[in-house]
Motif scaffolding. Structure first.
Motif, PDB file in Angstrom:
ATOM      1  N   MET A   1       0.362  26.249   2.872  1.00  0.00           N
ATOM      2  CA  MET A   1       1.122  27.493   2.999  1.00  0.00           C
ATOM      3  C   MET A   1       0.659  28.276   4.220  1.00  0.00           C
ATOM      4  SD  MET A   1       1.540  28.864  -0.923  1.00  0.00           S
ATOM      5  CE  MET A   1      -0.198  28.649  -1.332  1.00  0.00           C
ATOM      6  N   GLU A   2       1.489  29.216   4.632  1.00  0.00           N
ATOM      7  CA  GLU A   2       1.206  30.030   5.804  1.00  0.00           C
ATOM      8  C   GLU A   2      -0.005  30.925   5.563  1.00  0.00           C
ATOM      9  OE1 GLU A   2       3.756  32.681   9.022  1.00  0.00           O
ATOM     10  OE2 GLU A   2       4.659  31.985   7.164  1.00  0.00           O
ATOM     11  N   THR A   3      -0.739  31.184   6.620  1.00  0.00           N
ATOM     12  CA  THR A   3      -1.908  32.066   6.550  1.00  0.00           C
ATOM     13  C   THR A   3      -1.472  33.517   6.704  1.00  0.00           C
ATOM     14  OG1 THR A   3      -3.404  30.390   7.442  1.00  0.00           O
ATOM     15  CG2 THR A   3      -4.092  32.682   7.681  1.00  0.00           C
ATOM     16  N   LEU A   4      -2.096  34.404   5.935  1.00  0.00           N
ATOM     17  CA  LEU A   4      -1.864  35.839   6.050  1.00  0.00           C
ATOM     18  C   LEU A   4      -2.891  36.427   7.006  1.00  0.00           C
ATOM     19  CD1 LEU A   4      -0.643  38.588   5.173  1.00  0.00           C
ATOM     20  CD2 LEU A   4      -2.277  38.555   3.254  1.00  0.00           C
ATOM     21  N   HIS A   5      -2.418  37.194   7.973  1.00  0.00           N
ATOM     22  CA  HIS A   5      -3.314  37.867   8.923  1.00  0.00           C
ATOM     23  C   HIS A   5      -3.322  39.363   8.637  1.00  0.00           C
ATOM     24  CE1 HIS A   5      -3.951  34.438  11.731  1.00  0.00           C
ATOM     25  NE2 HIS A   5      -2.786  34.040  11.228  1.00  0.00           N
ATOM     26  N   ILE A   6      -4.508  39.946   8.618  1.00  0.00           N
ATOM     27  CA  ILE A   6      -4.664  41.371   8.331  1.00  0.00           C
ATOM     28  C   ILE A   6      -5.423  42.023   9.472  1.00  0.00           C
ATOM     29  CG2 ILE A   6      -5.629  43.106   6.760  1.00  0.00           C
ATOM     30  CD1 ILE A   6      -5.371  41.013   4.520  1.00  0.00           C
ATOM     31  N   ILE A   7      -4.845  43.045  10.062  1.00  0.00           N
ATOM     32  CA  ILE A   7      -5.519  43.789  11.132  1.00  0.00           C
ATOM     33  C   ILE A   7      -6.176  45.005  10.503  1.00  0.00           C
ATOM     34  CG2 ILE A   7      -5.290  44.898  13.373  1.00  0.00           C
ATOM     35  CD1 ILE A   7      -2.654  43.450  13.771  1.00  0.00           C
ATOM     36  N   GLY A   8      -7.490  45.040  10.535  1.00  0.00           N
ATOM     37  CA  GLY A   8      -8.240  46.157   9.976  1.00  0.00           C
ATOM     38  C   GLY A   8      -9.009  45.762   8.736  1.00  0.00           C
ATOM     39  N   GLY A   9     -10.317  45.969   8.760  1.00  0.00           N
ATOM     40  CA  GLY A   9     -11.171  45.607   7.629  1.00  0.00           C
ATOM     41  C   GLY A   9     -11.710  46.805   6.885  1.00  0.00           C
ATOM     42  N   GLY A  10     -10.915  47.877   6.802  1.00  0.00           N
ATOM     43  CA  GLY A  10     -11.305  49.027   5.996  1.00  0.00           C
ATOM     44  C   GLY A  10     -11.041  48.768   4.531  1.00  0.00           C
ATOM     45  N   LEU A  11     -10.931  49.827   3.740  1.00  0.00           N
ATOM     46  CA  LEU A  11     -10.727  49.645   2.310  1.00  0.00           C
ATOM     47  C   LEU A  11      -9.387  48.981   2.005  1.00  0.00           C
ATOM     48  CD1 LEU A  11     -13.044  51.870   2.452  1.00  0.00           C
ATOM     49  CD2 LEU A  11     -12.266  52.507   0.170  1.00  0.00           C
ATOM     50  N   ALA A  12      -8.324  49.382   2.719  1.00  0.00           N
ATOM     51  CA  ALA A  12      -7.005  48.798   2.472  1.00  0.00           C
ATOM     52  C   ALA A  12      -6.964  47.337   2.891  1.00  0.00           C
ATOM     53  CB  ALA A  12      -5.934  49.592   3.214  1.00  0.00           C
ATOM     54  N   GLY A  13      -7.459  47.034   4.090  1.00  0.00           N
ATOM     55  CA  GLY A  13      -7.449  45.660   4.566  1.00  0.00           C
ATOM     56  C   GLY A  13      -8.308  44.753   3.713  1.00  0.00           C
ATOM     57  N   SER A  14      -9.460  45.263   3.270  1.00  0.00           N
ATOM     58  CA  SER A  14     -10.354  44.471   2.421  1.00  0.00           C
ATOM     59  C   SER A  14      -9.698  44.151   1.087  1.00  0.00           C
ATOM     60  CB  SER A  14     -11.664  45.228   2.196  1.00  0.00           C
ATOM     61  OG  SER A  14     -12.376  45.389   3.407  1.00  0.00           O
ATOM     62  N   GLU A  15      -9.067  45.162   0.479  1.00  0.00           N
ATOM     63  CA  GLU A  15      -8.413  44.939  -0.815  1.00  0.00           C
ATOM     64  C   GLU A  15      -7.216  44.005  -0.671  1.00  0.00           C
ATOM     65  OE1 GLU A  15      -8.253  44.657  -4.461  1.00  0.00           O
ATOM     66  OE2 GLU A  15      -9.526  46.380  -3.963  1.00  0.00           O
ATOM     67  N   ALA A  16      -6.454  44.164   0.404  1.00  0.00           N
ATOM     68  CA  ALA A  16      -5.307  43.282   0.636  1.00  0.00           C
ATOM     69  C   ALA A  16      -5.759  41.834   0.772  1.00  0.00           C
ATOM     70  CB  ALA A  16      -4.546  43.724   1.887  1.00  0.00           C
ATOM     71  N   ALA A  17      -6.837  41.621   1.519  1.00  0.00           N
ATOM     72  CA  ALA A  17      -7.358  40.265   1.708  1.00  0.00           C
ATOM     73  C   ALA A  17      -7.804  39.655   0.384  1.00  0.00           C
ATOM     74  CB  ALA A  17      -8.522  40.295   2.698  1.00  0.00           C
ATOM     75  N   TRP A  18      -8.506  40.438  -0.419  1.00  0.00           N
ATOM     76  CA  TRP A  18      -8.998  39.947  -1.704  1.00  0.00           C
ATOM     77  C   TRP A  18      -7.849  39.564  -2.627  1.00  0.00           C
ATOM     78  CZ3 TRP A  18     -13.418  38.301  -3.678  1.00  0.00           C
ATOM     79  CH2 TRP A  18     -13.528  38.189  -5.074  1.00  0.00           C
ATOM     80  N   GLN A  19      -6.855  40.434  -2.736  1.00  0.00           N
ATOM     81  CA  GLN A  19      -5.739  40.174  -3.636  1.00  0.00           C
ATOM     82  C   GLN A  19      -4.975  38.920  -3.228  1.00  0.00           C
ATOM     83  OE1 GLN A  19      -4.818  41.837  -6.462  1.00  0.00           O
ATOM     84  NE2 GLN A  19      -6.601  43.173  -6.296  1.00  0.00           N
ATOM     85  N   ALA A  20      -4.719  38.766  -1.927  1.00  0.00           N
ATOM     86  CA  ALA A  20      -3.980  37.590  -1.464  1.00  0.00           C
ATOM     87  C   ALA A  20      -4.787  36.314  -1.651  1.00  0.00           C
ATOM     88  CB  ALA A  20      -3.595  37.764   0.001  1.00  0.00           C
ATOM     89  N   ALA A  21      -6.085  36.370  -1.324  1.00  0.00           N
ATOM     90  CA  ALA A  21      -6.932  35.190  -1.447  1.00  0.00           C
ATOM     91  C   ALA A  21      -7.068  34.751  -2.898  1.00  0.00           C
ATOM     92  CB  ALA A  21      -8.308  35.471  -0.846  1.00  0.00           C
ATOM     93  N   GLU A  22      -7.151  35.713  -3.804  1.00  0.00           N
ATOM     94  CA  GLU A  22      -7.259  35.393  -5.225  1.00  0.00           C
ATOM     95  C   GLU A  22      -5.986  34.748  -5.752  1.00  0.00           C
ATOM     96  OE1 GLU A  22     -10.175  36.260  -7.766  1.00  0.00           O
ATOM     97  OE2 GLU A  22     -10.597  35.351  -5.801  1.00  0.00           O
ATOM     98  N   GLN A  23      -4.898  34.873  -5.020  1.00  0.00           N
ATOM     99  CA  GLN A  23      -3.643  34.229  -5.401  1.00  0.00           C
ATOM    100  C   GLN A  23      -3.397  32.951  -4.610  1.00  0.00           C
ATOM    101  OE1 GLN A  23      -0.296  36.869  -6.358  1.00  0.00           O
ATOM    102  NE2 GLN A  23      -1.657  38.593  -5.976  1.00  0.00           N
ATOM    103  N   GLY A  24      -4.455  32.448  -3.984  1.00  0.00           N
ATOM    104  CA  GLY A  24      -4.373  31.141  -3.343  1.00  0.00           C
ATOM    105  C   GLY A  24      -3.898  31.136  -1.916  1.00  0.00           C
ATOM    106  N   ILE A  25      -3.914  32.283  -1.257  1.00  0.00           N
ATOM    107  CA  ILE A  25      -3.451  32.387   0.121  1.00  0.00           C
ATOM    108  C   ILE A  25      -4.648  32.419   1.068  1.00  0.00           C
ATOM    109  CG2 ILE A  25      -2.124  33.788   1.761  1.00  0.00           C
ATOM    110  CD1 ILE A  25      -0.480  32.515  -0.523  1.00  0.00           C
ATOM    111  N   ASP A  26      -4.571  31.658   2.163  1.00  0.00           N
ATOM    112  CA  ASP A  26      -5.602  31.744   3.201  1.00  0.00           C
ATOM    113  C   ASP A  26      -5.400  33.023   4.008  1.00  0.00           C
ATOM    114  OD1 ASP A  26      -6.800  29.350   2.514  1.00  0.00           O
ATOM    115  OD2 ASP A  26      -5.517  28.169   3.847  1.00  0.00           O
ATOM    116  N   VAL A  27      -6.496  33.722   4.283  1.00  0.00           N
ATOM    117  CA  VAL A  27      -6.431  35.044   4.919  1.00  0.00           C
ATOM    118  C   VAL A  27      -7.391  35.110   6.100  1.00  0.00           C
ATOM    119  CG1 VAL A  27      -6.706  37.535   4.587  1.00  0.00           C
ATOM    120  CG2 VAL A  27      -5.892  36.116   2.696  1.00  0.00           C
ATOM    121  N   VAL A  28      -6.918  35.720   7.192  1.00  0.00           N
ATOM    122  CA  VAL A  28      -7.797  36.049   8.315  1.00  0.00           C
ATOM    123  C   VAL A  28      -7.792  37.567   8.475  1.00  0.00           C
ATOM    124  CG1 VAL A  28      -8.245  35.820  10.786  1.00  0.00           C
ATOM    125  CG2 VAL A  28      -7.299  33.876   9.508  1.00  0.00           C
TER     126      VAL A  28
END
Length: 447
Positions: A1-28
Motif C-alpha cells: 500500500m501507499e506510504t503516508l507522509h506527515i510534515i511536522g512531528g509535533g503532537l498532531a503529527g505524532s498522533e497521526a503517525a501512530w494512528q495510521a501505523a497502528e492500522q497497518g500503514i507505512d508512515v514517514v
C-alpha cells in the motif's frame, strides 16, 4: 500500500503517525528540527510541548477538554497514553513532565516498525502521494509561503506567548506554600500540587505598575497584535484593567496561607510543577512579551521569588493557522489539492489536546483512504466531532479564530433547561451522549 507522509512531528503529527501505523500503514514523519530550529523549541524530539506542560482538566463528565481526553484514550491515542505515563500532580488537571513525555513519544514512534522519521525541511506542497501537513503554529517561512500561494489568501495569524520556568530551589518556601485551589485532588500530593506566592494590596499595585512600565517586545512594522484570548500575555491583561489579573491567574480564592492562616492574600501567584523531579516550576498564566531583563526585574518583585533563578524566560511568537472553513473539506483535505490533509493547530484549533485530536482524525482518515475506504468524521455530538465540524464549516469564515473545545460547539441537549444550578446535569448529559456516540464511531471501523 501507499506510504503516508506527515510534515511536522509535533503532537498532531505524532498522533497521526501512530494512528495510521497502528492500522497497518507505512508512515514517514518529516520533521525539520533539529536541522532547522524554531524560536520556541529546545530539542529535536517529537511532540515537544513549548508553551505549558498542562493538558488542562481531566474531568470527562463536566469538562469538554476532559471529554476529549476520554475520546482519545478510547481511540488508543499515543499522546494520552504517554501523558498518563508521565503525569505530574496538578490538582485535577493533567500536567506532564514535558521532557520525559516528549522523549517517550519519540521512543515509541521511532521504535514502531512502520514509522520512519526523516529530519529536514519540506519547503513546497507535494504534488503527489498522500500527505498530512501538521506543522503547527511555527510553520516554516518557505512552507507557509507555498501554502499562501496555493490558497490565494493571506495567512491568518495571531501571537502566542510562553510562561517562564523557575528552579524550585530558588523559591523562598518561608513565603510560598503548597496547596491546590480549594484543596482539589484525590491524594495529599494532588491537594498540594501548586506553590503559592501571596501578595498584599500594596505589593499587587506595585507589581502592576512594574508590569505596565516594563520594556516589551515590539512588533515589526505592519504587524498588528492579535492574541488568542486563552493565552493572553499578562501585560495585555493588565492593560485591560488593574484588577484583571486579580480576577484571572492571580485570583486569591480557595487558598489559605499556611504561614499566616489568619491573613487573606489580596492576590496569589501560582506555580505548577514542570518535571517529575520537582526541580522546575512554571508560573501559571504568566505568558509574557516582556524583554528578558525586564522579566527578571518584574517577576522578582513577587513575594517568594525575590531570589528566583529562571530555567527559561517567557517569550512571544507568531502562531500561524489557515482559514479551514473555506479551504478544507470534511475529510480535512485541501479542496484544491485533495492529496493533502491538514491537522493540528494550523487548522485553527487551539490547545495541545485539540491539536492531537485533529492529528488522530487525520491519521485515521488517511489510513482509510490508502486502504481504499472512506472514514466519516465522528458525530458533532462528540468532542472530536464538534471540533472538526467547527473548523470545516461550522465556524463563520469571515471571523474565524482559533478555538478550544467547549460545550458551545456541541448540538444542544434536549430536556434540560438552562440555569447555573442545572449546569452539572447538563454537562453530564453532553458527556454521556458524546461517549456513547464516539464508541459507536470507533466500533464502526475495521482496524
Amino acid at each position: 500500500m501507499e506510504t503516508l507522509h506527515i510534515i511536522g512531528g509535533g503532537l498532531a503529527g505524532s498522533e497521526a503517525a501512530w494512528q495510521a501505523a497502528e492500522q497497518g500503514i507505512d508512515v514517514v514523519i518529516h520533521e525539520m528540527r533539529p536541522k532547522v530550529e524554531t524560536f520556541a523549541h529546545t530539542s529535536g524530539n517529537l511532540a515537544e510541548m513549548v508553551c505549558s506542560n498542562s493538558f488542562r482538566s481531566d474531568d470527562s463528565e463536566q469538562n469538554a477538554v476532559g471529554l476529549l481526553h476520554w475520546e482519545m484514550r478510547a481511540a488508543g491515542g499515543l499522546i494520552m497514553e504517554m501523558a498518563d505515563a508521565h503525569r505530574l500532580p496538578a490538582g485535577g488537571a493533567l500536567a506532564v513532565d514535558r521532557e520525559a513525555f516528549s522523549q517517550a513519544v519519540t521512543d515509541r514512534l521511532t521504535a514502531h516498525p512502520r514509522i520512519c522519521v526523516e529530519h529536514g525541511e519540506i519547503a513546497d506542497l507535494p504534488e503527489s502521494g498522500i500527505w498530512i501537513i501538521a506543522t503547527g503554529p511555527l510553520t516554516s517561512t518557505a512552507l507557509g509561503a507555498a501554502i499562501q500561494q496555493e490558497t490565494g489568501a493571506e495567512r491568518l495569524a495571531f501571537f502566542d506567548a510562553i510562561a517562564p520556568i523557575v528552579y524550585a530551589d530558588s523559591i523562598n518556601m518561608d513565603v510560598a506554600w503548597r496547596q491546590s485551589r480549594y484543596d482539589k485532588g484525590d491524594t495529599e500530593e494532588e491537594r498540594k500540587a501548586y506553590l503559592n506566592c501571596p501578595m498584599t494590596r500594596d505589593q499587587y499595585e506595585a507589581f502592576i505598575d512594574a508590569l505596565l512600565a516594563a520594556d516589551k517586545t515590539e512588533f515589526h512594522e505592519g504587524e498588528t497584535a492579535s492574541y488568542f484570548d486563552g493565552c493572553l500575555p499578562i501585560e495585555v491583561m493588565a492593560e485591560r484593567g488593574r484588577e484583571t489579573l486579580r480576577h484571572g491567574p492571580m485570583k486569591p480564592v480557595g487558598l489559605t496561607n499556611t504561614h499566616k492562616p489568619e491573613e487573606k492574600a489580596y492576590a496569589v501567584v501560582q506555580l505548577r510543577r514542570d518535571n517529575a523531579l520537582g526541580t522546575l516550576y512554571n508560573i501559571v498564566g504568566f505568558q509574557t512579551k516582556m524583554k528578558y531583563g525586564a522579566q527578571q526585574d518584574v517577576f522578582k518583585t513577587i513575594p517568594g521569588l525575590e531570589d528566583a533563578s529562571f530555567a527559561r524566560l517567557g517569550g512571544i511568537h507568531r502562531n500561524t493557522f489557515i482559514n479551514s472553513p473555506t479551504l478544507l473539506d470534511d475529510q480535512m483535505r485541501l479542496k484544491s489539492r485533495p492529496n493533502i490533509r491538514f491537522a493540528g493547530q494550523i487548522t485553527g484549533v487551539e490547545g495541545y489536546v485539540e491539536s492531537a485530536a485533529m492529528g488522530l482524525l487525520a491519521g485515521r482518515m488517511a489510513a482509510a483512504q490508502i486502504k481504499g475506504g472512506h472514514l466519516p468524521p465522528p458525530d458533532p455530538e462528540t468532542a472530536t466531532g464538534a471540533l472538526i465540524t467547527h473548523i470545516t464549516g461550522g465556524a463563520e469564515a469571515k471571523t474565524f479564530q482559533p478555538m478550544n473545545v467547549n460545550f458551545g460547539l456541541f448540538p444542544p441537549v434536549t430536556g434540560i433547561k438552562g440555569g447555573r444550578k442545572r449546569r452539572p446535569e447538563r454537562y453530564k448529559a453532553y458527556t454521556d451522549r458524546a461517549k456513547a456516540s464516539f464508541q459507536t464511531w470507533l466500533d464502526s471501523q475495521t482496524i
